[in-house]
Motif scaffolding. Structure first.
Motif, PDB file in Angstrom:
ATOM      1  N   LEU A  80      -3.516  -9.925   8.902  1.00 43.73           N
ATOM      2  CA  LEU A  80      -3.180 -11.100   8.500  1.00 43.73           C
ATOM      3  C   LEU A  80      -2.029 -10.968   9.485  1.00 43.73           C
ATOM      4  CD1 LEU A  80      -3.480 -11.044   4.400  1.00 43.73           C
ATOM      5  CD2 LEU A  80      -4.826 -12.095   6.340  1.00 43.73           C
ATOM      6  N   LEU A  81      -0.943 -10.412   9.555  1.00 42.20           N
ATOM      7  CA  LEU A  81       0.090 -10.793  10.217  1.00 42.20           C
ATOM      8  C   LEU A  81      -0.007 -10.764  11.784  1.00 42.20           C
ATOM      9  CD1 LEU A  81       2.954  -8.966   8.125  1.00 42.20           C
ATOM     10  CD2 LEU A  81       2.509 -11.380   8.366  1.00 42.20           C
ATOM     11  N   GLY A  82      -0.732  -9.487  12.337  1.00 40.85           N
ATOM     12  CA  GLY A  82      -1.075  -9.484  13.601  1.00 40.85           C
ATOM     13  C   GLY A  82      -1.705 -10.504  14.215  1.00 40.85           C
ATOM     14  N   TYR A  83      -2.870 -11.034  13.781  1.00 45.25           N
ATOM     15  CA  TYR A  83      -3.537 -12.133  14.474  1.00 45.25           C
ATOM     16  C   TYR A  83      -2.709 -13.406  14.192  1.00 45.25           C
ATOM     17  CZ  TYR A  83      -7.789  -9.138  14.770  1.00 45.25           C
ATOM     18  OH  TYR A  83      -8.420  -8.301  15.066  1.00 45.25           O
ATOM     19  N   LEU A  84      -1.884 -13.646  13.394  1.00 45.30           N
ATOM     20  CA  LEU A  84      -0.985 -14.676  13.054  1.00 45.30           C
ATOM     21  C   LEU A  84      -0.210 -14.942  14.170  1.00 45.30           C
ATOM     22  CD1 LEU A  84      -0.418 -17.206  11.329  1.00 45.30           C
ATOM     23  CD2 LEU A  84       1.382 -15.706   9.994  1.00 45.30           C
ATOM     24  N   VAL A  85       0.528 -13.617  14.648  1.00 51.82           N
ATOM     25  CA  VAL A  85       1.739 -13.632  15.719  1.00 51.82           C
ATOM     26  C   VAL A  85       0.973 -13.559  16.997  1.00 51.82           C
ATOM     27  CG1 VAL A  85       3.527 -13.349  13.791  1.00 51.82           C
ATOM     28  CG2 VAL A  85       2.313 -11.321  15.000  1.00 51.82           C
ATOM     29  N   CYS A  86      -0.087 -12.910  16.873  1.00 51.45           N
ATOM     30  CA  CYS A  86      -0.604 -12.539  18.364  1.00 51.45           C
ATOM     31  C   CYS A  86      -2.247 -13.155  18.242  1.00 51.45           C
ATOM     32  CB  CYS A  86      -0.940 -10.857  18.293  1.00 51.45           C
ATOM     33  SG  CYS A  86       0.539 -10.125  18.440  1.00 51.45           S
ATOM     34  N   VAL A 130     -13.406 -11.321   7.457  1.00 49.32           N
ATOM     35  CA  VAL A 130     -13.312 -10.739   6.220  1.00 49.32           C
ATOM     36  C   VAL A 130     -11.925 -10.691   5.329  1.00 49.32           C
ATOM     37  CG1 VAL A 130     -13.381  -8.426   5.322  1.00 49.32           C
ATOM     38  CG2 VAL A 130     -15.052  -9.025   6.866  1.00 49.32           C
ATOM     39  N   VAL A 131     -10.854 -10.524   6.178  1.00 51.69           N
ATOM     40  CA  VAL A 131      -9.629 -10.655   5.472  1.00 51.69           C
ATOM     41  C   VAL A 131      -9.172 -11.852   4.731  1.00 51.69           C
ATOM     42  CG1 VAL A 131      -7.051  -9.946   5.456  1.00 51.69           C
ATOM     43  CG2 VAL A 131      -8.899  -8.432   6.676  1.00 51.69           C
ATOM     44  N   LEU A 132      -9.341 -13.004   5.818  1.00 53.71           N
ATOM     45  CA  LEU A 132      -8.857 -14.352   5.531  1.00 53.71           C
ATOM     46  C   LEU A 132      -9.625 -14.845   4.443  1.00 53.71           C
ATOM     47  CD1 LEU A 132      -8.691 -15.853   9.055  1.00 53.71           C
ATOM     48  CD2 LEU A 132      -6.608 -15.405   7.409  1.00 53.71           C
ATOM     49  N   LYS A 133     -11.117 -14.629   4.144  1.00 55.01           N
ATOM     50  CA  LYS A 133     -11.884 -15.132   3.376  1.00 55.01           C
ATOM     51  C   LYS A 133     -11.559 -14.783   1.730  1.00 55.01           C
ATOM     52  CE  LYS A 133     -16.266 -14.765   4.175  1.00 55.01           C
ATOM     53  NZ  LYS A 133     -17.781 -14.323   4.020  1.00 55.01           N
ATOM     54  N   GLU A 134     -10.735 -13.788   1.850  1.00 52.07           N
ATOM     55  CA  GLU A 134     -10.378 -13.124   0.383  1.00 52.07           C
ATOM     56  C   GLU A 134      -8.822 -13.190  -0.032  1.00 52.07           C
ATOM     57  OE1 GLU A 134      -9.862  -8.259   1.415  1.00 52.07           O
ATOM     58  OE2 GLU A 134     -11.928  -9.046   1.018  1.00 52.07           O
ATOM     59  N   ASN A 135      -8.396 -13.923   0.971  1.00 49.62           N
ATOM     60  CA  ASN A 135      -6.825 -14.363   0.516  1.00 49.62           C
ATOM     61  C   ASN A 135      -6.520 -15.606   1.011  1.00 49.62           C
ATOM     62  OD1 ASN A 135      -5.461 -11.438   0.338  1.00 49.62           O
ATOM     63  ND2 ASN A 135      -6.848 -11.183   1.840  1.00 49.62           N
ATOM     64  N   LEU A 136      -5.350 -16.130  -0.033  1.00 51.49           N
ATOM     65  CA  LEU A 136      -5.109 -17.718   0.232  1.00 51.49           C
ATOM     66  C   LEU A 136      -3.616 -17.618   0.873  1.00 51.49           C
ATOM     67  CD1 LEU A 136      -6.823 -19.249  -2.844  1.00 51.49           C
ATOM     68  CD2 LEU A 136      -7.526 -19.516  -0.514  1.00 51.49           C
ATOM     69  N   ILE A 137      -2.969 -16.644   0.458  1.00 56.13           N
ATOM     70  CA  ILE A 137      -1.398 -16.708   0.620  1.00 56.13           C
ATOM     71  C   ILE A 137      -1.092 -15.503   1.663  1.00 56.13           C
ATOM     72  CG2 ILE A 137      -0.787 -17.938  -1.494  1.00 56.13           C
ATOM     73  CD1 ILE A 137       0.242 -15.522  -2.569  1.00 56.13           C
ATOM     74  N   LEU A 138      -0.028 -15.304   1.956  1.00 58.24           N
ATOM     75  CA  LEU A 138       0.565 -14.270   2.986  1.00 58.24           C
ATOM     76  C   LEU A 138       1.933 -13.841   2.032  1.00 58.24           C
ATOM     77  CD1 LEU A 138       0.763 -12.281   5.338  1.00 58.24           C
ATOM     78  CD2 LEU A 138       1.690 -14.020   6.664  1.00 58.24           C
ATOM     79  N   ALA A 139       1.973 -12.862   1.426  1.00 63.05           N
ATOM     80  CA  ALA A 139       2.953 -12.147   0.711  1.00 63.05           C
ATOM     81  C   ALA A 139       4.252 -11.974   1.905  1.00 63.05           C
ATOM     82  CB  ALA A 139       2.814 -11.115  -0.294  1.00 63.05           C
ATOM     83  N   VAL A 140       5.344 -12.595   1.673  1.00 61.29           N
ATOM     84  CA  VAL A 140       6.637 -12.239   2.364  1.00 61.29           C
ATOM     85  C   VAL A 140       7.637 -11.399   1.782  1.00 61.29           C
ATOM     86  CG1 VAL A 140       8.475 -13.552   3.441  1.00 61.29           C
ATOM     87  CG2 VAL A 140       6.263 -14.757   3.528  1.00 61.29           C
ATOM     88  N   PHE A 141       8.056 -11.644   0.619  1.00 57.26           N
ATOM     89  CA  PHE A 141       8.987 -10.771  -0.017  1.00 57.26           C
ATOM     90  C   PHE A 141       9.226 -11.171  -1.281  1.00 57.26           C
ATOM     91  CE2 PHE A 141      13.297  -9.510  -1.309  1.00 57.26           C
ATOM     92  CZ  PHE A 141      13.197  -8.031  -1.021  1.00 57.26           C
TER      93      PHE A 141
END
Length: 1276
Positions: free
Chosen positions: A333-339, A354-365
């Motif tokens: 999620l983070l790798g393709y977002l910044v690269c 596969v990963v995007l289909k099963e997630n709606l948010i990106l946990a930050v902290f």
């Protein structure tokens, strides 16, 4: 991930590549406030470095001077990232979660005391960033507020000071982390998970932390903070800007928005990130394929295709990777977002989808998150469109342009459509995964509860399951209540996730049970880790000695590190001694040395790198050197948590354990052997059950057979179906296992027997297991397990339905178990029969073995627990009848009967000769002796009561005797009424006769068993008894032989000898009051007990067991006279002779004649006076008890071997007795004395002929000739 590196050394930022630049400005002196207590201060590290270098930095001289990598820097910066996010999170909470992007600030924001409460000026500065405040003409916006700021400059400056320092720290962190990421990316040779997993995880943890810190920084008002601080600083410092103002402006502007700056800064490491994400793709695909996970058994302790193989070793590497799948998904999620350029790889589209289909948010902290798909559409999609446009315009080579254009087009379509797909399917995907994990974890709990020894070998699979389950639980709670929009213009809608989903509760419960199992068997898991590390030392030493490694010609420093690694591991296997469990082992130095090796061999600056080591050891056909070292590193981290990143997975107290390794290893092997032997015992018990061999040996008990016959007799022609089932009765008929429908049961038995014999053979052939200074011999454990299981089964079958098991059934169950033991003997080279005999001996006799060879009775004779249980039951329930079941002795049937069940059976079911013979065969002579001794103790107490009655009524009995001899009826009756507790003494005597009857049955059963098992010994005893001299003062040897013969019912008069032995043991009948015993017994005829006494022709006894009184009277009179005569004889031998009369007589003839004469005289005296009392008490008005008394006296004459059979005829004509018996056996129901209907099967207890019975020999056969008249015809 940072926590898994906390044990490593720290570093000084000033010495890092970015430290030189950071020293140009007086920024933060250290990262101390952001580090936990486990991380040392960089200032301390700086001092130590100045003195003489650091443990965290390794220098290599392989082919020249090259500096190795320092993972300490990576670890510390990852920890600093967590501290920075925690500080930003705290600021965000103080400011009431503002929206700096939309410039939305609440009332609480201005009242928090961080910023001056002058919104117009603050907002103007923030909106016009990066314009300098001098160009904004603030006095025109709010002059009053500006003047107020000048008045309170120092106060406001002090409030902003710590948060301005946070901006400096964020900038310093960006510079140092980015420099370190770039350095690692350019110098590390490989970052693939199967080649360099340790450094890969450290690198990617720092990479993700760097991204999350900058994403989180967007949520704090950075622009307002910098501009306001600089304004206040200028007001207090003569219009001069604060330090690093322009660099901070540049930093914030470049990271506005943060993803823009991240994509720009990380474009140089983008190819390495793409390689890593491609490498972890297969594991991500596997984690999402629930069908494959279930069908292939990746999370099962046994393979679904081969369930007989208990340990699933089909996918060990993938199972280990599944434990890290949560980290892998975050990397994607983070790798393709910044690269974003890495999405143009051919395989990256499927991984991202596969990963995007099963997630709606990106946990930050913590609870802070970013909307995942919105960020991809805003910051990733434009870069893809740009690449698509460039590919279309043909700016690249034509051959690659078409492929790049096609890939970019697919990526564009994927990003545009995946958001809507995730809104519709993400909850269903995770719901299905939660169901799978619930099922697999539930199966794990059941399996490892039943087979705990297999938990340690499969611990990695347990960790993987817990990691996946934890990920699902966290995902659920992160997404419940989340609102997302399908497009920028659309209104945000909540995601449809059921807040009451029951799978969450089931999953948490399964995780709790699985964690409890890990806690319970943590010693075994740590022992398994210890065993692995001990064996790993030999493998690494072998690899270091291979020709390929020798040819590498390692330099001294690297070779020394490898030698230290081997020494660390070999020190574990060399721990010996008695106190091995108390030795502590710390492998932190081993881990430091291994990381030092990794830093050298993974650096491109080193002449010997990881590829060289793999090539040098791959020819061995075994795991490579680095693979062995990495595995040892993982297992060494806490002796039982063999996975790199499991602290957050398991939330259990396994981190930081410094184990007692020796004890853990021994405990593990013991638990493993215990589990194996437990399985062996389980197979034996399966065969030794009603569904096992018991189904092949089904026999109906007599009661069941009678019930079955009665049931089938109601049907004229029973059908074959009813005959097969047996069934209306409910008892399986013998032979039912032969019917075709029961073939499956027989096959199951055959399979169980085959498994058992195979297990016997395997355990018998296994070599001893050596663990440190302990040796485990499986054959000995198997022997102890079989014998221990036999003992437990014996105790278990002693009781049936909380009561005693019938001895015959107990014997058959023991024989059934012994068949299995004999089966085991055929496959193992040891004598189990002897062990079974020892168990039976221990259960029958638990005293010292020396007591078995001594004829003298010890002070306290001990018996086995099983014998004690059975004997106590017989004494309490049959002899004493404590339950009040109405136990009666039936002379005709030679058994005891009861009016209601005693426990689960009627008394006749456990006291007939067949059952007592089974008791003797099971518990042997020791069981017989114990039961006989307990009955003697009981009878001795009863005889003591008789002795007490004789002494307390001595004067009254003397008066009774005088009146009986003088014929004074009135005085006799008056004196008889003065006897104390007459009915109580009668009751005691009846109990004594009851015990006599039971002991004779036991002796007869013992004699039959001895005759069957050892006929020569029985014949020898029978012959010896016939020639024993009849002496009064017998030698010890003769008395011992007589006692043994009496215990086998070989002696003619069992009862008298038994009472005699009791009186001799307790010293009874030792005063003159025993001469009055016949008179005491005669007064029993005056008791009221006769009013309720009736004779029963079916049993040959009385309804209140008073026939046992006759037995007691005869035995006590004879036994007491024998004891008294022996004492008198001993006194005469000790005193001088008074004449020559005694010397003239033969001592043997004198003893025999005097003893028989005295006993016969006492018995005749009793019969005479008892008959007189009976006849004197008879009248026309009172005739009810006359009949019972006359039958009682007739039975006494029949029982006693010292009375002639016609002794009663002198007082009562036999015509009267014959008339009485005729009425009892009459068919007329009008006869009031006929208690039961006539039965042609039974004969009366006395002769019914007109003539008087013949006089019998004093010590001949006491068996009467029942029911035969002169012509030999049985009289009905």
């Amino acid at each position: 991930m940072a926590n898994s590196w906390q044990h490593y050394s720290t570093y000084d930022p000033s010495l890092s590549p970015a430290g030189v630049r950071s020293r140009e400005w007086e920024g933060p002196s250290s990262w101390t406030e952001y580090l936990g207590p486990h991380m040392s201060s960089p200032m301390t590290s700086r001092v130590s470095r100045k003195k003489g270098g650091s443990d965290g930095q390794v220098q290599s001289s392989c082919g020249g001077y090259h500096k190795g990598l320092n993972l300490g820097w990576v670890v510390q910066l990852t920890e600093v990232a967590e501290g920075l996010m925690a500080k930003m999170y705290r600021l965000n909470q103080i400011l009431d979660c503002p929206d700096p992007v939309g410039q939305v600030f609440s009332e609480a924001f201005w009242k928090a005391g961080v910023f001056p409460n002058y919104p117009r000026i603050c907002l103007l500065l923030s909106k016009n960033f990066p314009e300098h405040f001098s160009k904004l003409q603030l006095e025109r916006v709010d002059k009053v507020a500006l003047d107020a700021l000048k008045d309170g400059t120092e106060v406001h400056l002090q409030s902003l000071e710590p948060w301005f320092q946070l901006l400096l720290d964020l900038m310093a962190f960006r510079e140092q982390a980015l420099r370190l990421i770039l350095d690692l990316s350019s110098t590390v040779i490989t970052l693939l998970p199967h080649q360099n997993s340790l450094i890969l995880h450290a690198f990617m943890d720092l990479f993700c932390s760097f991204v999350r810190v900058n994403l989180f920084s967007e949520k704090i008002p950075r622009k307002m903070m910098l501009q306001m601080y600089n304004l206040l600083h200028a007001m207090s410092r003569n219009d001069s800007d604060c330090d690093f103002y322009h660099r901070l402006v540049q930093f914030i502007d470049s990271y506005d928005p943060p993803l823009k700056g991240l994509q720009e800064d990380l474009k140089f490491v983008s190819p390495r990130i793409g390689e890593v994400l491609e490498a972890v793709g297969p594991v991500i695909f596997l984690s999402t394929d629930t069908r494959k996970l279930r069908n292939e058994g990746f999370l099962s302790p046994y393979h679904p295709r081969y369930p007989d193989i208990l340990t699933n070793s089909a996918h060990p590497v993938r199972a280990q990777d599944l434990a890290n799948v949560t980290s892998y998904r975050e990397w994607v999620l983070l790798g393709y977002l910044v690269c974003p350029d890495e999405l143009l790889r051919v395989t990256s589209i499927d991984i991202a989808l596969v990963v995007l289909k099963e997630n709606l948010i990106l946990a930050v902290f913590r609870d802070e998150y970013a909307l995942l798909h919105e960020d991809y559409q805003l910051y990733v999609l434009p870069r893809i469109l740009e690449s698509k446009k460039m590919a279309k315009s043909g700016r690249t080579k034509q051959k690659e342009a078409d492929l790049e254009y096609s890939v970019a087009k697919h990526v564009e379509k994927m990003i545009s459509e995946v958001h809507e797909q995730s809104l519709l399917s993400c909850d269903a995907i995770h719901h299905e995964r939660r169901i799978l994990l619930k099922q697999e974890i539930g199966r794990m709990v059941l399996f490892f509860t039943d087979q705990p020894s297999l938990l340690a070998p499969n611990i990695q699979m347990v960790f993987s399951s817990l990691a996946l389950a934890q990920s699902e639980v966290i995902w659920y709670f992160q997404h419940v209540g989340i609102a997302s929009s399908k497009s920028k213009a659309a209104r945000a809608i909540p995601v449809d996730i059921d807040p009451n989903d029951p799978t969450i509760g089931f999953l948490l419960d399964g995780m709790d049970h699985l964690c409890c199992l890990v806690r319970k068997y943590i010693a075994a898991i740590r022992g398994y880790a210890l065993s692995y590390l001990s064996s790993c030392a030999g493998r690494i030493r072998f690899l270091l000695g291979t020709p390929g490694m020798v040819a590498l010609d390692l330099d001294a420093s690297l070779k020394g590190l490898f030698q230290q690694i081997v020494q660390h591991l070999e020190s574990i296997s060399k721990l010996k001694g008695e106190n091995i469990s108390a030795i502590m082992c710390d492998l932190s130095e081993f881990r430091k040395d291994w990381l030092s090796i990794l830093m050298i061999v993974t650096s491109a600056r080193s002449s010997i790198n990881i590829r060289h080591l793999e090539k040098a050891t791959v020819s061995t056909g075994k795991e490579g050197l680095l693979s062995e070292g990495n595995a040892a590193y993982n297992w060494s981290r806490s002796f039982g948590t063999p996975c790199l990143d499991q602290k957050d997975v398991l939330s259990i107290a396994v981190h930081g354990l410094v184990t007692k390794i020796g004890r853990d290893a021994v405990l593990y092997v013991e638990s493993l052997i215990e589990s194996i032997i437990g399985g062996l015992e389980g197979l034996i018990n399966i065969l030794d059950s009603e569904g096992g061999f018991g189904a092949l040996e089904a026999q109906l008990l007599p009661e069941q057979a009678a019930f079955y016959l009665n049931d089938t007799s109601r049907v004229s022609i029973p059908t074959s179906k009813s005959t097969k089932g047996g069934g209306s009765v409910g008892f399986p008929l013998p032979g039912h296992e032969s019917y075709p429908e029961n073939n499956s049961a027989i096959k199951m038995l055959e399979a169980a027997m085959q498994r058992l014999t195979n297990l016997f053979s395997v355990l018998n052939d296994m070599e001893p297991i050596c663990v440190l200074n302990h040796v485990f011999v499986l054959r000995e454990y198997m022997r102890e397990g079989i014998l221990g299981n036999f003992r437990r089964r014996l105790h278990a079958v002693l009781k049936a339905d909380n009561d005693l098991q019938r001895p015959s059934v107990l014997e058959s169950l023991i024989h059934r178990h012994l068949k299995i033991v004999y089966l085991a003997e055929q496959h193992i080279s040891m004598d189990l029969t002897h062990g079974i005999q020892e168990v039976l001996l221990i259960e029958a006799f638990s005293g010292p073995v020396s007591s078995l060879h001594l004829f003298e009775k010890p002070a306290e004779q001990l018996t086995g627990s099983a014998t004690e249980v059975v004997c106590n039951w017989y004494i309490e329930n049959i002899v004493k009848d404590v339950s009040g079941a109405g136990i009666l002795f039936t002379p005709i049937h030679k058994c005891f009967k009861s009016t209601r069940p005693v426990g689960g059976y009627f008394a006749e079911s456990v006291t007939d000769l067949r059952e007592l013979q089974a008791f003797v065969r099971v518990f042997g002579g020791y069981g017989v002796d114990r039961l006989d001794r307990m009955m003697k103790e009981h009878t001795a107490a009863l005889l003591n009561c008789i002795d007490t009655s004789l002494q307390s009524n001595h004067e009254v009995l003397e008066a009774v005797a005088g009146s009986m001899h003088s014929g004074d009826r009135i005085e006799r009756e008056a004196c008889s009424r003065q006897i104390v507790d007459l009915d109580t003494v009668i009751g005691f005597c009846i109990e004594g006769g009851h015990a006599l009857a039971f002991d004779q049955l036991l002796a007869e059963a013992a004699g039959v068993v001895l005759d069957e098992g050892a006929p020569l010994i029985y014949s020898l005893l029978s012959g010896v008894v016939k020639h024993i001299p009849e002496e009064i003062s017998e030698k010890k040897e003769i008395r011992r032989i007589r006692g043994v013969a009496n215990s086998l019912n070989i002696v003619g008069d069992h009862d008298s000898e038994w009472i005699r032995s009791i009186l001799e043991d307790v010293g009874g009948a030792n005063d003159g009051s025993w001469t009055l015993l016949p008179y005491l017994f005669a007064t029993f005829m005056t008791s009221n007990i006769w009013n309720s006494t009736g004779f029963n022709v079916d049993t040959g006894g009385f309804n209140n067991n008073i026939h046992c009184l006759a037995r007691c009277m005869s035995a006590v009179i004879a036994g007491s006279e024998l004891v008294r005569l022996e004492r008198e004889h001993q006194q005469r031998q000790q005193s001088p002779s008074n004449g020559h009369l005694d010397e003239a007589l033969d001592p043997e003839i004198h003893s025999r004649l005097s003893a028989e004469a005295r006993i016969k005289s006492a018995m005749q005296l009793f019969v005479k006076f008892a008959t007189g009392i009976v006849l004197d008490s008879w009248s026309e008005a009172n005739r009810s008890n006359l009949v019972a008394k006359l039958i009682f006296l007739d039975q006494l004459c029949e029982i006693s071997s010292y009375l002639p059979r016609n002794s009663l005829e002198a007082y009562v004509p036999y015509a009267i007795l014959r008339s009485i018996y005729s009425q009892y056996y009459s068919n007329s129901p009008s006869m009031p004395l006929a208690l039961l209907s006539v039965s042609s099967r039974y004969s009366p207890a006395v002769s019914l002929s007109h003539t008087s019975p013949a006089v019998k020999q004093p010590r001949g056969d006491s068996t009467p000739q029942h029911g035969v008249n002169d012509s030999g015809v049985i009289i009905p």
